[in-house]
Motif scaffolding. Sequence first.
Motif, PDB file in Angstrom:
ATOM      1  N   ALA A   8       0.829  -1.204   0.000  1.00 48.14           N
ATOM      2  CA  ALA A   8       0.000   0.000   0.000  1.00 48.14           C
ATOM      3  C   ALA A   8       0.866   1.257   0.000  1.00 48.14           C
ATOM      4  CB  ALA A   8      -0.931   0.004   1.205  1.00 48.14           C
ATOM      5  N   ALA A   9       1.955   1.242   0.756  1.00 49.92           N
ATOM      6  CA  ALA A   9       2.862   2.393   0.784  1.00 49.92           C
ATOM      7  C   ALA A   9       3.460   2.629  -0.597  1.00 49.92           C
ATOM      8  CB  ALA A   9       3.954   2.177   1.822  1.00 49.92           C
ATOM      9  N   ARG A  10       3.850   1.536  -1.262  1.00 50.08           N
ATOM     10  CA  ARG A  10       4.425   1.644  -2.604  1.00 50.08           C
ATOM     11  C   ARG A  10       3.402   2.184  -3.591  1.00 50.08           C
ATOM     12  NH1 ARG A  10       3.622  -1.530  -6.635  1.00 50.08           N
ATOM     13  NH2 ARG A  10       3.073  -3.380  -5.427  1.00 50.08           N
ATOM     14  N   VAL A  11       2.199   1.618  -3.566  1.00 48.83           N
ATOM     15  CA  VAL A  11       1.149   2.052  -4.484  1.00 48.83           C
ATOM     16  C   VAL A  11       0.790   3.516  -4.232  1.00 48.83           C
ATOM     17  CG1 VAL A  11      -1.276   1.693  -5.126  1.00 48.83           C
ATOM     18  CG2 VAL A  11       0.248  -0.272  -4.862  1.00 48.83           C
ATOM     19  N   ASN A  12       0.690   3.894  -2.963  1.00 48.88           N
ATOM     20  CA  ASN A  12       0.382   5.291  -2.619  1.00 48.88           C
ATOM     21  C   ASN A  12       1.455   6.242  -3.136  1.00 48.88           C
ATOM     22  OD1 ASN A  12      -1.956   4.532  -1.321  1.00 48.88           O
ATOM     23  ND2 ASN A  12      -1.092   4.664   0.733  1.00 48.88           N
ATOM     24  N   ALA A  13       2.694   5.749  -3.228  1.00 46.20           N
ATOM     25  CA  ALA A  13       3.789   6.570  -3.735  1.00 46.20           C
ATOM     26  C   ALA A  13       3.836   6.582  -5.257  1.00 46.20           C
ATOM     27  CB  ALA A  13       5.117   6.061  -3.176  1.00 46.20           C
ATOM     28  N   GLY A  14       2.956   5.800  -5.890  1.00 51.42           N
ATOM     29  CA  GLY A  14       2.897   5.777  -7.352  1.00 51.42           C
ATOM     30  C   GLY A  14       4.031   5.000  -7.992  1.00 51.42           C
ATOM     31  N   LEU A  15       4.549   4.013  -7.285  1.00 53.14           N
ATOM     32  CA  LEU A  15       5.676   3.231  -7.789  1.00 53.14           C
ATOM     33  C   LEU A  15       5.267   1.788  -8.062  1.00 53.14           C
ATOM     34  CD1 LEU A  15       8.318   4.482  -5.213  1.00 53.14           C
ATOM     35  CD2 LEU A  15       8.185   5.142  -7.615  1.00 53.14           C
ATOM     36  N   THR A  16       5.927   1.185  -9.035  1.00 54.92           N
ATOM     37  CA  THR A  16       5.731  -0.236  -9.302  1.00 54.92           C
ATOM     38  C   THR A  16       6.806  -1.023  -8.556  1.00 54.92           C
ATOM     39  OG1 THR A  16       7.207  -0.292 -11.213  1.00 54.92           O
ATOM     40  CG2 THR A  16       4.871   0.278 -11.629  1.00 54.92           C
ATOM     41  N   GLN A  17       6.620  -2.330  -8.476  1.00 56.00           N
ATOM     42  CA  GLN A  17       7.655  -3.160  -7.867  1.00 56.00           C
ATOM     43  C   GLN A  17       8.959  -3.023  -8.645  1.00 56.00           C
ATOM     44  OE1 GLN A  17       5.942  -7.103  -7.713  1.00 56.00           O
ATOM     45  NE2 GLN A  17       5.129  -6.763  -5.658  1.00 56.00           N
ATOM     46  N   ALA A  18       8.855  -2.917  -9.964  1.00 59.94           N
ATOM     47  CA  ALA A  18      10.053  -2.757 -10.793  1.00 59.94           C
ATOM     48  C   ALA A  18      10.762  -1.440 -10.488  1.00 59.94           C
ATOM     49  CB  ALA A  18       9.689  -2.838 -12.274  1.00 59.94           C
ATOM     50  N   ASN A  19      10.015  -0.362 -10.282  1.00 57.00           N
ATOM     51  CA  ASN A  19      10.620   0.932  -9.921  1.00 57.00           C
ATOM     52  C   ASN A  19      11.410   0.812  -8.632  1.00 57.00           C
ATOM     53  OD1 ASN A  19       7.551   2.635 -10.770  1.00 57.00           O
ATOM     54  ND2 ASN A  19       9.313   2.403 -12.097  1.00 57.00           N
ATOM     55  N   VAL A  20      10.772   0.201  -7.633  1.00 56.34           N
ATOM     56  CA  VAL A  20      11.400   0.067  -6.316  1.00 56.34           C
ATOM     57  C   VAL A  20      12.637  -0.816  -6.409  1.00 56.34           C
ATOM     58  CG1 VAL A  20      11.087  -0.754  -3.947  1.00 56.34           C
ATOM     59  CG2 VAL A  20       9.245   0.485  -5.100  1.00 56.34           C
ATOM     60  N   ALA A  21      12.511  -1.931  -7.107  1.00 51.95           N
ATOM     61  CA  ALA A  21      13.644  -2.846  -7.260  1.00 51.95           C
ATOM     62  C   ALA A  21      14.838  -2.131  -7.895  1.00 51.95           C
ATOM     63  CB  ALA A  21      13.235  -4.050  -8.099  1.00 51.95           C
ATOM     64  N   GLU A  22      14.576  -1.356  -8.919  1.00 55.86           N
ATOM     65  CA  GLU A  22      15.648  -0.624  -9.606  1.00 55.86           C
ATOM     66  C   GLU A  22      16.309   0.389  -8.669  1.00 55.86           C
ATOM     67  OE1 GLU A  22      16.179   2.563 -13.239  1.00 55.86           O
ATOM     68  OE2 GLU A  22      14.505   1.147 -13.335  1.00 55.86           O
ATOM     69  N   LYS A  23      15.490   1.130  -7.935  1.00 57.06           N
ATOM     70  CA  LYS A  23      16.040   2.159  -7.047  1.00 57.06           C
ATOM     71  C   LYS A  23      16.809   1.565  -5.875  1.00 57.06           C
ATOM     72  CE  LYS A  23      12.470   5.522  -8.214  1.00 57.06           C
ATOM     73  NZ  LYS A  23      13.251   6.531  -8.887  1.00 57.06           N
ATOM     74  N   LEU A  24      16.430   0.350  -5.456  1.00 57.52           N
ATOM     75  CA  LEU A  24      17.112  -0.291  -4.324  1.00 57.52           C
ATOM     76  C   LEU A  24      18.221  -1.237  -4.764  1.00 57.52           C
ATOM     77  CD1 LEU A  24      14.111  -1.134  -1.966  1.00 57.52           C
ATOM     78  CD2 LEU A  24      15.609   0.850  -1.920  1.00 57.52           C
ATOM     79  N   GLY A  25      18.296  -1.507  -6.065  1.00 53.18           N
ATOM     80  CA  GLY A  25      19.321  -2.409  -6.564  1.00 53.18           C
ATOM     81  C   GLY A  25      19.068  -3.864  -6.197  1.00 53.18           C
ATOM     82  N   VAL A  26      17.792  -4.254  -6.188  1.00 53.79           N
ATOM     83  CA  VAL A  26      17.426  -5.634  -5.890  1.00 53.79           C
ATOM     84  C   VAL A  26      16.533  -6.155  -7.012  1.00 53.79           C
ATOM     85  CG1 VAL A  26      17.580  -5.300  -3.388  1.00 53.79           C
ATOM     86  CG2 VAL A  26      15.375  -4.989  -4.530  1.00 53.79           C
ATOM     87  N   ALA A  27      16.242  -7.451  -6.995  1.00 53.95           N
ATOM     88  CA  ALA A  27      15.367  -8.055  -7.989  1.00 53.95           C
ATOM     89  C   ALA A  27      13.905  -7.744  -7.666  1.00 53.95           C
ATOM     90  CB  ALA A  27      15.569  -9.569  -8.013  1.00 53.95           C
ATOM     91  N   VAL A  28      13.079  -7.733  -8.687  1.00 54.52           N
ATOM     92  CA  VAL A  28      11.654  -7.516  -8.500  1.00 54.52           C
ATOM     93  C   VAL A  28      11.092  -8.593  -7.568  1.00 54.52           C
ATOM     94  CG1 VAL A  28       9.398  -7.456  -9.656  1.00 54.52           C
ATOM     95  CG2 VAL A  28      11.372  -6.347 -10.716  1.00 54.52           C
ATOM     96  N   SER A  29      11.577  -9.811  -7.702  1.00 55.72           N
ATOM     97  CA  SER A  29      11.100 -10.902  -6.839  1.00 55.72           C
ATOM     98  C   SER A  29      11.409 -10.627  -5.375  1.00 55.72           C
ATOM     99  CB  SER A  29      11.695 -12.245  -7.268  1.00 55.72           C
ATOM    100  OG  SER A  29      13.105 -12.221  -7.167  1.00 55.72           O
ATOM    101  N   THR A  30      12.486  -9.914  -5.095  1.00 57.42           N
ATOM    102  CA  THR A  30      12.826  -9.556  -3.722  1.00 57.42           C
ATOM    103  C   THR A  30      11.789  -8.599  -3.158  1.00 57.42           C
ATOM    104  OG1 THR A  30      15.184  -9.870  -4.161  1.00 57.42           O
ATOM    105  CG2 THR A  30      14.596  -8.515  -2.249  1.00 57.42           C
ATOM    106  N   VAL A  31      11.426  -7.593  -3.929  1.00 61.15           N
ATOM    107  CA  VAL A  31      10.401  -6.637  -3.494  1.00 61.15           C
ATOM    108  C   VAL A  31       9.078  -7.373  -3.282  1.00 61.15           C
ATOM    109  CG1 VAL A  31       9.090  -4.562  -4.106  1.00 61.15           C
ATOM    110  CG2 VAL A  31      11.533  -4.706  -4.659  1.00 61.15           C
ATOM    111  N   ARG A  32       8.735  -8.258  -4.205  1.00 63.01           N
ATOM    112  CA  ARG A  32       7.503  -9.041  -4.088  1.00 63.01           C
ATOM    113  C   ARG A  32       7.516  -9.884  -2.802  1.00 63.01           C
ATOM    114  NH1 ARG A  32       7.251 -10.766  -8.985  1.00 63.01           N
ATOM    115  NH2 ARG A  32       8.726 -12.455  -8.689  1.00 63.01           N
TER     116      ARG A  32
END
Length: 64
Positions: A8-32
């Motif tokens: 919910a925090a991610r969605v409220n910030a308007g970010l996708t899992q892929a956006n977050v993964a890229e910014k944190l330097g991790v895999a999308v599966s990690t964010v998931r």
Amino acid sequence: MPNITLKAARVNAGLTQANVAEKLGVAVSTVRNWENGTTFPKQPAIEKMCELYSVSYDYIKFNV
């Protein structure tokens, strides 16, 4: 203040899992996995997510 999930925090910030993964330097599966409670992020990732989502640590409810 009510707690919200990582997703919910991610969605409220308007970010996708892929956006977050890229910014944190991790895999999308990690964010998931963090969002569904399979694994728990380490402190540096938590701090970066709070910054990305513009919320405090106390505002996020972790599933693990």
